[in-house]
Scaffold this motif. Structure first.
Motif, PDB file in Angstrom:
ATOM      1  N   UNK A  39       0.819  -1.218   0.000  1.00  0.00           N
ATOM      2  CA  UNK A  39       0.000   0.000   0.000  1.00  0.00           C
ATOM      3  C   UNK A  39       0.854   1.269   0.000  1.00  0.00           C
ATOM      4  N   UNK A  40       0.200   2.371  -0.308  1.00  0.00           N
ATOM      5  CA  UNK A  40       0.831   3.692  -0.303  1.00  0.00           C
ATOM      6  C   UNK A  40      -0.044   4.636   0.514  1.00  0.00           C
ATOM      7  N   UNK A  41       0.602   5.474   1.335  1.00  0.00           N
ATOM      8  CA  UNK A  41      -0.121   6.424   2.174  1.00  0.00           C
ATOM      9  C   UNK A  41       0.384   7.831   1.898  1.00  0.00           C
ATOM     10  N   UNK A  42      -0.536   8.763   1.683  1.00  0.00           N
ATOM     11  CA  UNK A  42      -0.210  10.179   1.590  1.00  0.00           C
ATOM     12  C   UNK A  42      -0.938  10.925   2.690  1.00  0.00           C
TER      13      UNK A  42
ATOM     14  N   UNK B   2       4.341   7.684   2.112  1.00  0.00           N
ATOM     15  CA  UNK B   2       5.041   6.570   2.757  1.00  0.00           C
ATOM     16  C   UNK B   2       4.598   5.242   2.162  1.00  0.00           C
ATOM     17  N   UNK B   3       5.546   4.335   2.000  1.00  0.00           N
ATOM     18  CA  UNK B   3       5.250   2.959   1.614  1.00  0.00           C
ATOM     19  C   UNK B   3       6.403   2.075   2.075  1.00  0.00           C
ATOM     20  N   UNK B   4       6.273   0.792   1.814  1.00  0.00           N
ATOM     21  CA  UNK B   4       7.361  -0.159   2.037  1.00  0.00           C
ATOM     22  C   UNK B   4       7.622  -0.850   0.704  1.00  0.00           C
ATOM     23  N   UNK B   5       8.882  -0.922   0.319  1.00  0.00           N
ATOM     24  CA  UNK B   5       9.209  -1.476  -0.990  1.00  0.00           C
ATOM     25  C   UNK B   5      10.344  -2.473  -0.870  1.00  0.00           C
TER      26      UNK B   5
ATOM     27  N   UNK C 182      11.838  -5.912   3.196  1.00  0.00           N
ATOM     28  CA  UNK C 182      11.606  -4.639   2.531  1.00  0.00           C
ATOM     29  C   UNK C 182      12.175  -3.476   3.321  1.00  0.00           C
ATOM     30  N   UNK C 183      12.052  -2.284   2.750  1.00  0.00           N
ATOM     31  CA  UNK C 183      12.536  -1.066   3.406  1.00  0.00           C
ATOM     32  C   UNK C 183      11.450   0.004   3.311  1.00  0.00           C
ATOM     33  N   UNK C 184      11.410   0.883   4.303  1.00  0.00           N
ATOM     34  CA  UNK C 184      10.472   1.998   4.273  1.00  0.00           C
ATOM     35  C   UNK C 184      10.984   3.046   3.298  1.00  0.00           C
ATOM     36  N   UNK C 185      10.119   3.493   2.422  1.00  0.00           N
ATOM     37  CA  UNK C 185      10.417   4.605   1.522  1.00  0.00           C
ATOM     38  C   UNK C 185       9.459   5.741   1.878  1.00  0.00           C
ATOM     39  N   UNK C 186       9.989   6.892   2.214  1.00  0.00           N
ATOM     40  CA  UNK C 186       9.165   8.030   2.622  1.00  0.00           C
ATOM     41  C   UNK C 186       9.710   9.301   1.992  1.00  0.00           C
ATOM     42  N   UNK C 187       8.819  10.108   1.473  1.00  0.00           N
ATOM     43  CA  UNK C 187       9.212  11.368   0.839  1.00  0.00           C
ATOM     44  C   UNK C 187       8.328  12.490   1.349  1.00  0.00           C
ATOM     45  N   UNK C 188       8.853  13.702   1.289  1.00  0.00           N
ATOM     46  CA  UNK C 188       8.133  14.881   1.767  1.00  0.00           C
ATOM     47  C   UNK C 188       8.146  15.961   0.699  1.00  0.00           C
TER      48      UNK C 188
ATOM     49  N   UNK D  76       1.118   7.276   9.318  1.00  0.00           N
ATOM     50  CA  UNK D  76       1.215   6.716   7.968  1.00  0.00           C
ATOM     51  C   UNK D  76       1.702   5.277   8.008  1.00  0.00           C
ATOM     52  N   UNK D  77       2.681   5.001   8.864  1.00  0.00           N
ATOM     53  CA  UNK D  77       3.174   3.632   9.001  1.00  0.00           C
ATOM     54  C   UNK D  77       2.100   2.721   9.582  1.00  0.00           C
ATOM     55  N   UNK D  78       1.333   3.243  10.523  1.00  0.00           N
ATOM     56  CA  UNK D  78       0.224   2.448  11.076  1.00  0.00           C
ATOM     57  C   UNK D  78      -0.806   2.137   9.996  1.00  0.00           C
ATOM     58  N   UNK D  79      -1.177   3.159   9.214  1.00  0.00           N
ATOM     59  CA  UNK D  79      -2.151   2.946   8.141  1.00  0.00           C
ATOM     60  C   UNK D  79      -1.624   1.944   7.125  1.00  0.00           C
ATOM     61  N   UNK D  80      -0.333   2.044   6.786  1.00  0.00           N
ATOM     62  CA  UNK D  80       0.248   1.080   5.845  1.00  0.00           C
ATOM     63  C   UNK D  80       0.108  -0.339   6.379  1.00  0.00           C
ATOM     64  N   UNK D  81       0.490  -0.545   7.642  1.00  0.00           N
ATOM     65  CA  UNK D  81       0.455  -1.890   8.228  1.00  0.00           C
ATOM     66  C   UNK D  81      -0.974  -2.419   8.328  1.00  0.00           C
TER      67      UNK D  81
END
Length: 246
Positions: free
Chosen positions: A28-31, A41-44, A215-221, A185-190
């Motif tokens: 999933x992806x969260x904005x 935020x996502x995990x890839x 996987x790894x967390x990918x987060x951008x602002x 955002x991490x909670x929503x992703x999980x």
């Protein structure tokens, strides 16, 4: 080759079933809007980027085939820069990127029985001057899109999307600092990951921890106030690590 209306409808159902099955296990992806800007935020997997800058104040993230994500990204980037050159940078909007450049093309592609469907579900974000003016567009593989404010999510199933939205609904972006937004955002992703895969684990932190084994967390602002020429930046490891320990 002739297609009857029944054949056409049957083909569309088969294409939709195929894409939905492929998207089910996608990350999933969260904005989410916050004081500092728009957080995505996502995990890839290690070598598969999922979050992209489109233009000043515009970003894109999604799940699906990496090649399809890249194609969508390239179309969006080319259109945004053409708009900025022909009009002005201030006229480039996520509404036109999604509504003019992407949605009609994706609808035509999906409706053509002789073409393979795109395996992609994308989330587009536009940074506003204040959190309440941030925009999020969810674009589906069939070209349909929806608009949201304050937050947006893209997930592999409808139940996962609804579960993620329940986590984020009611959050006040005015009072939300980036650190708090990142944890939500991490909670929503999980929660979305758990709903899509029907994971038995109830604790969202455990779901996230399990995902980070491979996987790894990918987060951008997209930064609302920045001295840099570019507002888009990826969060550094030291900004992420306090939320990933344990």
């Amino acid at each position: 080759m002739a297609f009857t209306p029944y054949d056409w409808q049957q083909t569309l159902r088969q294409k939709a079933d195929y894409v939905e099955d492929r998207l089910r296990e996608g990350s999933p992806v969260v904005g989410l809007s916050c004081r500092e800007g728009v957080l995505i935020v996502t995990v890839r997997r290690a070598h598969h980027q999922k979050i992209f800058e489109i233009y000043d104040r515009l970003a894109f993230a999604g799940l699906g085939n990496q090649s399809d994500l890249e194609m969508i990204r390239q179309i969006a980037v080319d259109f945004a820069h053409a708009e900025g050159f022909a009009r002005s940078p201030q006229d480039v909007s996520i509404q036109r990127v999604v509504g003019v450049a992407l949605s009609p093309a994706m609808k035509r592609s999906f409706s053509d029985p002789l073409r393979l469907p795109l395996v992609v579900r994308g989330l587009f974000a536009q940074l506003g001057d204040a959190p309440e003016s941030d925009l999020f567009y969810l674009l589906n593989y069939d070209g349909e899109f929806s608009i949201n404010y304050r937050f947006g999510v893209a997930a592999g199933t409808e139940s996962a999307r609804e579960a993620m939205e329940r986590v984020l609904t009611g959050i006040s972006a005015k009072a939300l600092k980036r650190e708090v937004a990142l944890e939500k955002a991490l909670e929503a992703w999980a929660v979305g990951r758990r709903a899509a895969l029907d994971v038995g684990e109830s604790d969202w932190r455990a779901v996230l921890s399990k995902a980070l084994e491979t996987g790894v967390v990918e987060a951008a602002l997209l930064e609302r106030a920045s001295a840099r020429e570019r507002r888009f930046r990826f969060l550094r490891e030291d900004e992420l690590s306090p939320f990933l320990r344990g």
